[in-house]
Design a protein around this motif. Structure first.
Motif, PDB file in Angstrom:
ATOM      1  N   HIS A  67       0.837  -1.202   0.000  1.00  0.00           N
ATOM      2  CA  HIS A  67       0.000   0.000   0.000  1.00  0.00           C
ATOM      3  C   HIS A  67       0.872   1.253   0.000  1.00  0.00           C
ATOM      4  N   GLU A  68       1.808   1.312   0.927  1.00  0.00           N
ATOM      5  CA  GLU A  68       2.599   2.536   1.069  1.00  0.00           C
ATOM      6  C   GLU A  68       3.522   2.746  -0.137  1.00  0.00           C
ATOM      7  N   HIS A  97      -7.137   7.841  -1.923  1.00  0.00           N
ATOM      8  CA  HIS A  97      -7.467   6.428  -1.709  1.00  0.00           C
ATOM      9  C   HIS A  97      -8.760   6.084  -2.444  1.00  0.00           C
ATOM     10  N   HIS A 139       1.677   4.521  -2.821  1.00  0.00           N
ATOM     11  CA  HIS A 139       1.678   5.988  -2.653  1.00  0.00           C
ATOM     12  C   HIS A 139       2.972   6.582  -3.184  1.00  0.00           C
TER      13      HIS A 139
HETATM   14 ZN   LIG Z   1      -2.717   5.142   2.198  1.00  0.00          ZN
END
Ligand SMILES: [Zn+2]
Length: 467
Positions: free
Chosen positions: A176-177, A428, A180
């Protein structure tokens, strides 16, 4: 001829070798801390490290490999990572964060002029490292997770097999990170609407407000601020994601559809209940009648309904208000009065409407929760009514024509809660996506180390922005 074939083959191999990327983790921790923590540990779930630091690094490398095999870049991607004390309490914690260290615009070959791109993507697009002195992504992770006072007793699961039980799966959080850091974010301030140095992010070209038909790049600051809190109305307008959503997201979204009167007809976001029958298709259609038992115009339904209220809701969809007693008590009372369904109006502002907690196997009518704002609009529309008729007809059900996590036109909903959640809003997917998506604002336990279809929309979104 042979010569030509050899060259063609070589070219093919070459382009094959580009259909991947190398992601390296740059250990930024001081001696004895984070990746360098010498505490002995037992190998777990395919992670063979025998110190805490080594296991952390192995988990980072596993997530880096997953993204590396998915992405396409001939410039190595460098992630500067550290383990630090991040905000936390006993029950809530920042697990980690990551973002691009630098952004670039208007470089040769940029797929969009006047747009910021994260450094890793810029490197991919120009074919070399735009700033060799600086890593591409900065990642910080919570070194205290699981310690007393910080998600006490629930550390990261460091295995690589996703068998995390009730703990938080580090590889999932890393996937997830890293997303980003690769560009799954806007660099525009979602709280003030301000562009970074007056230039929109590539992200902003795809954020569409369906109530105005404008994308973020066509808005002023105030319009961006307003659209960042339009839960259910802010969508991703990119062809890769929209196409992938047809495969990734399940058909059918729980929804309240008001059929009439025309001034409020339309679809309304709902929170679903942990008890009672799940919403279904075609669902329950009926006339909506409010319960009024608390001045000036609330219907709390905390006690058995009066004769008047019973006559009002019998055979109808009852509309009641949140507050004073539990949901289960309220629903029991309207069910016993003969209602065929219930709409609970929230008693605090905000969107989207949360789910409804509780347990009672005796409840057999469908129940949804709507926002305070939506409830007020609906009540206003039926303020003039008789004791037994409102003229408002609605359906509580699953709309099979709308995928879970898209708008009626199949565009993926972005996270746009009211009030704004700085840093989480608009960067998101919306939490209504089903199955759960990697890039929802909170990590769900059923995620499965996937970043692309048929499971996930993250990679299609990166492709939309130029990866
Ligand atoms: Zn996030």
């Amino acid at each position: 001829m042979n010569m030509l074939l050899t060259i063609l083959l070589a070219l093919l191999l070459c382009s094959n070798s580009w259909a991947a990327a190398t992601i390296t983790i740059v250990n930024g921790d001081p001696a004895g801390v984070g990746f360098n923590d010498p505490t002995p540990v037992t190998p777990v779930g395919g992670n063979t490290g025998i110190t805490l630091g080594a296991q952390r690094l192995n988990a980072f490398q596993a997530a880096a490999s997953k993204w590396g095999e998915t992405l396409d870049s001939n410039v190595p991607i460098r992630v500067l990572a550290t383990w630090e004390a991040l905000p936390c309490t006993d029950t809530a914690a920042v697990l980690g964060s990551a973002g691009a260290l630098e952004v670039f615009s208007d470089f040769p070959g940029a797929p969009q002029a006047n747009a910021w791109f994260g450094k890793a993507e810029t490197n991919k697009l120009i074919g070399f490292d735009a700033d060799p002195d600086t890593p591409d992504i900065r990642a910080r992770f919570n070194v205290n997770l699981g310690q007393p006072g910080c998600f006490t007793g629930s550390p990261f699961y460091l295995g690589l097999d996703n068998n995390h039980g009730s703990n938080t799966d580090l590889v999932t959080v890393l996937l997830h990170e890293f997303a980003h850091g690769l560009g799954f974010q806007t660099y525009t301030d979602d709280e003030t609407g301000e562009l970074l140095a007056g230039i929109p992010s590539i992200w902003d070209y795809f954020l569409l407000d369906t109530t105005t038909g404008k994308v973020w790049t066509d808005m002023n600051n105030a319009e961006r601020v307003a659209s960042a809190i339009k839960s259910g109305k802010l969508v991703w307008n990119g062809v890769q994601v929209t196409n992938a959503a047809q495969v990734v997201l399940q058909a059918g979204t729980p929804i309240l559809t008001v059929l009439t009167p025309p001034e409020v007809a339309g679809i309304y976001q709902v929170g679903t209940a942990a008890f009672g029958p799940p919403l279904s298709s075609p669902g329950v259609t009926g006339e909506v009648m409010p319960v009024v038992d608390t001045p000036p115009d609330l219907g709390l339904a905390c006690v058995p309904l009066s004769d008047l209220n019973t006559r009002a809701v019998r055979g109808k969809i009852a509309m009641i208000d949140r507050g004073t007693c539990t949901f289960v008590v309220k629903i029991r009372n309207v069910q016993e009065a003969g209602a065929v369904g219930t709409i609970v109006v929230d008693n605090v502002a905000g969107a989207p409407p949360p789910g409804i907690g509780g347990s009672d196997p005796g409840i057999v009518i469908p129940v949804v929760r709507i926002t305070l704002e939506d409830g007020q609009a609906l009540k206003q529309a039926i303020a003039r009514r008789t004791r037994t008729h409102s003229g408002m007809y609605a359906n509580l059900g699953v709309n099979l024509g709308i995928r879970a996590g898209t708008d009626p036109l199949g565009r993926v909903l972005m996270y746009a809660p009211r009030p704004n959640q700085p840093g989480s809003s608009v960067s998101h997917c919306d939490t209504s996506a089903t199955p759960n998506q990697l890039m929802e604002p909170a990590i769900n336990a059923d995620l499965r180390h996937e970043v692309k279809p048929p499971f996930d929309l993250t990679y299609p979104l990166l492709k939309d922005i130029g990866w």
